[in-house]
Design an enzyme around this catalytic site. Structure first.
Site, mmCIF file in Angstrom:
data_model
loop_
_atom_site.group_PDB
_atom_site.id
_atom_site.type_symbol
_atom_site.label_atom_id
_atom_site.label_comp_id
_atom_site.label_asym_id
_atom_site.label_seq_id
_atom_site.Cartn_x
_atom_site.Cartn_y
_atom_site.Cartn_z
ATOM 1 N N GLU A 134 -2.428 -1.518 -5.736
ATOM 2 C CA GLU A 134 -3.611 -1.179 -6.229
ATOM 3 C C GLU A 134 -3.252 -0.336 -7.614
ATOM 4 O OE1 GLU A 134 -6.345 0.235 -2.790
ATOM 5 O OE2 GLU A 134 -4.513 1.035 -2.631
ATOM 6 N N ASP B 282 0.887 -1.234 0.218
ATOM 7 C CA ASP B 282 0.041 -0.066 -0.294
ATOM 8 C C ASP B 282 1.060 1.147 -0.044
ATOM 9 O OD1 ASP B 282 -2.706 1.147 0.391
ATOM 10 O OD2 ASP B 282 -1.629 2.271 1.995
ATOM 11 N N ASP C 23 -3.137 2.165 6.860
ATOM 12 C CA ASP C 23 -2.377 1.680 5.391
ATOM 13 C C ASP C 23 -1.974 0.036 5.943
ATOM 14 O OD1 ASP C 23 -2.332 4.153 4.701
ATOM 15 O OD2 ASP C 23 -0.780 4.681 5.521
#
Length: 452
Positions: free
Chosen positions: A301, A209, A383
């Site tokens: 992502e 992340d 996170d």
């Protein structure tokens, strides 16, 4: 496994060699601007004729903007446009025409790409590309030979590339000379035969992340600090910028040329920006190389970086973190090391989903740095919670096999109706929404899941 790889080395040019390279870069710019003016004139003429009510077969014949067509047009007109064309290699003109052909094709294929612009002598980056002729690395590994430019000295040894060339596991396809931050570099585009490799832990899965507070938070609990190279150098960059404004710079309206002092100040500012870029590039390469060599599966992502940059308060910090560059490097490095990269859908609520019970919050403010689950009372760093959710996606893909991929993602924004957190059951991906996109022969899986 064959792949295309680039080797980049800094050059130590003499004043005579630098003038020769600049002449080749100028020739590329002249060919590019001439061909662009020709294409644009015909397009403007056809657009004007349509306003007169002429049918399509009555319009001025269009011109082809493929590279072979541009080459033929340039060869027919080069004696009049550039009588000095014999002083430069033909590859210099081909560099400008090839750049224009690619730009026009991208513009025609996607309307999101802007129409090519004319290259300025002062603002354009000097570059020239060679695809034919004598392109080699000298046996002493401190010199390279390029067409018409001759023997150029390197700042650093080219032993890594020379070893592959001597072993027959690499073949040079092209070479590009470019000036970045006041320093000249040569980049070799090489077809490399890479040995099959495996990560140190093939069964390991790590979710990554990325963010501004920490450059990356791993599902293993590791926090990678954000060095903030641009922020640290901001004071010096501002001082150099103010110093440059106090000098006599160029003036397009009057045609005034910049003074020597202004040019020296601009070079100092360019070197400062180049140092920031080099520091950022070095840190990202070390991080992505470590992840690709250690873990068999990396999950990231698909962030809307362009949309995130519209936030005027965070735009500079987001650009400094280089989210897209992290993903780009992981894409080919996981392929080189025998791993895979899984890209979660852009609308997958990794931050809003509880990594313990799969409950999803309807709304989670950016200022809330801790995730508190209302269903199972889990309290976790925001996170780290997102990284664990990304890591869990790999297990869903492995369980699904070649069939539909089970996921907890969403193909739209999470509803903002003020609903309480609810348990979300794993759904099934929409048919045709899950696939594999192999960049440079790699294995990159994009997960697109529908919320239920």
């Amino acid at each position: 496994m064959k792949t295309i790889q680039a080797y980049r080395f800094a050059l130590d040019l003499t004043p005579t060699q630098e003038r020769a390279v600049l002449a080749h870069a100028g020739a590329a710019r002249v060919a590019h601007n001439w061909a662009l003016a020709r294409v644009k004139a015909v397009m403007d003429q056809r657009a004007a004729e349509r306003t007169y009510g002429l049918s399509d077969h009555q319009l001025t014949p269009g011109v082809s903007w493929t590279l072979p067509a541009l080459r033929r047009a340039w060869n027919a007109a080069k004696d009049d446009v550039a009588p000095w064309w014999r002083e430069c290699s033909k590859e210099a003109f081909n560099t400008g025409l090839d750049a224009l052909a690619r730009g026009l094709k991208n513009w025609a294929d996607s309307r999101l790409v802007g129409f090519p612009r004319f290259k300025s002598r002062r603002r354009a980056t000097p570059t020239v590309r060679f695809t034919t002729g004598a392109i080699r690395v000298e046996p002493d590994r401190m010199h390279v030979v390029l067409p018409r430019l001759g023997r150029l000295t390197l700042y650093e040894s080219a032993r890594k590339l020379a070893r592959r060339l001597e072993n027959g596991t690499a073949r040079i396809m092209s070479a590009r000379v470019r000036r970045d931050g006041g320093r000249w570099h040569v980049s070799f585009c090489v077809e490399v035969q890479r040995a099959e490799r495996q990560p140190a832990r093939p069964a390991s899965v790590v979710g990554v992340d990325v963010g501004v507070k920490h450059l990356a938070v791993l599902s293993t609990g590791e926090l990678v600090p954000n060095p903030r190279h641009l922020g640290d150098a901001q004071r010096r960059l501002r001082a150099l910028g103010r110093a440059m404004t106090r000098k006599a710079g160029p003036n397009r309206r009057t045609g005034h040329r910049p003074s020597k002092r202004w040019q020296c100040a601009a070079d100092r500012l360019g070197r400062a920006h180049a140092r920031v870029a080099n520091l950022r590039r070095d840190g990202l390469h070390k991080l992505t190389t470590r992840l690709a060599r250690e873990h068999g599966t990396v999950v990231v992502e698909d962030l809307n970086v362009a949309g995130m940059l519209r936030n005027r308060r965070l735009a500079r910090h987001i650009a400094d973190a280089a989210f897209a560059e992290i993903r780009r490097q992981l894409a080919y490095k996981t392929s080189w090391n025998g791993g895979r990269l899984i890209v979660a859908d852009r609308w997958y609520p990794s931050s809003k989903t509880c990594s313990g019970c799969d409950a999803v919050k309807a709304k989670l403010a950016l200022s809330q740095r801790e995730y508190t689950c209302e269903a199972c009372a889990l309290v976790l760093d925001r996170d780290l919670n997102a990284a664990r959710n990304l890591s869990a996606l790999a297990a869903e893909i492995d369980t699904a096999g070649s069939g539909p991929v089970a996921g907890r993602g969403a193909d739209r924004k999470t509803p903002l109706a003020g609903q309480a957190a609810t348990k979300r059951q794993p759904g099934t991906a929409t048919a045709g929404k899950t696939g594999t996109v192999p960049p440079q022969g790699g294995t990159t899986t994009r997960v697109l899941a529908r919320a239920h």
